[in-house]
Design a protein around this motif. Structure first.
Motif, PDB file in Angstrom:
ATOM      1  N   THR A 181       1.219  -1.401   0.137  1.00  0.00           N
ATOM      2  CA  THR A 181       0.002  -0.347  -0.032  1.00  0.00           C
ATOM      3  C   THR A 181       1.067   1.433  -0.235  1.00  0.00           C
ATOM      4  O   THR A 181       2.181   1.164   0.441  1.00  0.00           O
ATOM      5  N   ALA A 182       0.496   2.397  -0.097  1.00  0.00           N
ATOM      6  CA  ALA A 182       0.856   3.386  -0.410  1.00  0.00           C
ATOM      7  C   ALA A 182       1.813   3.842   1.265  1.00  0.00           C
ATOM      8  O   ALA A 182       3.227   4.105   1.070  1.00  0.00           O
ATOM      9  N   ASP A 219       5.594   3.665   2.089  1.00  0.00           N
ATOM     10  CA  ASP A 219       6.309   5.365   2.311  1.00  0.00           C
ATOM     11  C   ASP A 219       7.587   5.124   3.468  1.00  0.00           C
ATOM     12  O   ASP A 219       8.409   5.453   3.986  1.00  0.00           O
ATOM     13  N   ARG A 254       8.038   5.325  -5.703  1.00  0.00           N
ATOM     14  CA  ARG A 254       6.994   4.208  -6.945  1.00  0.00           C
ATOM     15  C   ARG A 254       7.165   3.145  -8.033  1.00  0.00           C
ATOM     16  O   ARG A 254       6.636   2.712  -9.045  1.00  0.00           O
TER      17      ARG A 254
END
Length: 297
Positions: free
Chosen positions: A215-216, A220, A278
Motif C-alpha cells: 500500500t502507499a 512510504d 514508485r
C-alpha cells in the motif's frame, strides 16, 4: 567511536511503537498468562509493547522502564495512562529496576535493549533476578535480516540490500566496542538466559510478511526506513527524514562503498527516475526472535 543520542531517537521510537502495534499485540498475546499480575517492559522505547501488555492483561500492573527521560516521555504519551512509566537503567544493576517495578515480575520483556548494556550477561542476570517464581524473561534480540528489495534493481551492482546488512553489522560491532566498559558475550541469548539461572529456555521466531505490491502507506514506511538507515551510515548525506535505528553515525567511517552510496542517493530521491517510492515490487519479509527463560518455582 559511536555515541548514541537517545533524546534524538525519542520521536523515531514513538513512531516505531505506533507502526508495530499489530506485531506487539500478537506477541503479547502469546506471552501473557491469565494469572500474571506484574508485567514489565525494560528499555521500553516508545512504549509499544508496554501498551500491548496492558491491553492483553487488563487489571495487571504494567511498568514501562527506560533510561532516557525524553524516550520515557514519548512512552508515557503513547500509553496514555495504561501503564506506569519509570526512569531506570540496566547498567546500574538490579536494585534501581527492582525499586521501579515495586514487586517481583511475572513477565519481563526487553526488546533490542540488552545489547546496549556494556555487560550484556550482567544485564540478563539482573533482569532474571527481578522475576517471581515461575516468571518469564523474554528477550527480543536478533532474528534474520529483513528483505524488502529485489536482488537486482537495475541500478548498481545486484545485492544492494545484502551489502547494507553487512555495513550495519560492522556498525553494530563498533557501537558495542564504544560502550564504556564493554564486555564481550561470545555465546547466544539462550545460553545467557541459562547462565542467569533460568530454566526451560527456548526461542520463538516470528515471521512477518507483506507481499508486493505494498500500500502507499506501507511503501512510504519502507522508503523512510531505508532513508534513515542510510543516514546513519553516511552522516546524514541523504538530507531527509529523522534519526532511525539505535544510534548516530561515525561521519568519517566508510561503512558503504562510494558506488552504493550513490545508488542509495538515487533510490531515495523522490524527484529522480529511480525512486523506490514508485516501485511496485517492494515487499516486507522479516523474522524476529524472542528468547524466553523461566524462573524456577
Amino acid at each position: 567511536m559511536i555515541e548514541i543520542d537517545w533524546a534524538g531517537e525519542a520521536g523515531r521510537l514513538r513512531t516505531s511503537a505506533e507502526g508495530e502495534a499489530g506485531w506487539n499485540a500478537a506477541v503479547a498475546g502469546t506471552l501473557v498468562r491469565d494469572t500474571d499480575q506484574v508485567l514489565v517492559d525494560v528499555g521500553c522505547g516508545g512504549g509499544g509493547m508496554a501498551k500491548a501488555l496492558a491491553e492483553a492483561r487488563p487489571g495487571a500492573t504494567v511498568v514501562a522502564i527506560d533510561a532516557d527521560p525524553d524516550v520515557l516521555e514519548q512512552a508515557r504519551e503513547h500509553t496514555a495512562g495504561l501503564v506506569r512509566c519509570e526512569l531506570a537503567s540496566m547498567d546500574d544493576g538490579a536494585e534501581p529496576l527492582r525499586e521501579a517495578i515495586g514487586a517481583p515480575a511475572d513477565l519481563i520483556w526487553a526488546s533490542a535493549s540488552v545489547h546496549h548494556a556494556a555487560d550484556q550477561q550482567a544485564a540478563v542476570d539482573a533482569l532474571a533476578g527481578l522475576l517471581a517464581g515461575g516468571g518469564r524473561l523474554a528477550l527480543a534480540e536478533g532474528g534474520l535480516p529483513s528483505r524488502q528489495l529485489p536482488w537486482d534493481l537495475g541500478l548498481g551492482e545486484p545485492g544492494l540490500e545484502l551489502r547494507l546488512d553487512v555495513a550495519q553489522d560492522r556498525w553494530f560491532k563498533v557501537m558495542r566496542d564504544s560502550l564504556p566498559g564493554s564486555v564481550p558475550m561470545p555465546y547466544g541469548w539462550t545460553e545467557a538466559l541459562t547462565r542467569a539461572g533460568l530454566v526451560d529456555v527456548t526461542t520463538r521466531s516470528v515471521l512477518t510478511e507483506t507481499p508486493a505490491p505494498l500500500t502507499a502507506e506501507r511503501l512510504d514506511k519502507v522508503v523512510h526506513g531505508f532513508r534513515t538507515r542510510i543516514e546513519r551510515l553516511t552522516g546524514g548525506a541523504q538530507g531527509h527524514g529523522h534519526g532511525h535505528g539505535h544510534g548516530q553515525v561515525v561521519p568519517d567511517a566508510e561503512w558503504l562503498g562510494a558506488e552504493d552510496v550513490d545508488v542509495w542517493r538515487q533510490l531515495l530521491d523522490p524527484d529522480g527516475p529511480y525512486f523506490l517510492g514508485r516501485r511496485t515490487d517492494l515487499a516486507v519479509l522479516s523474522v524476529r526472535s524472542v528468547h524466553i527463560g523461566h524462573a524456577p518455582r
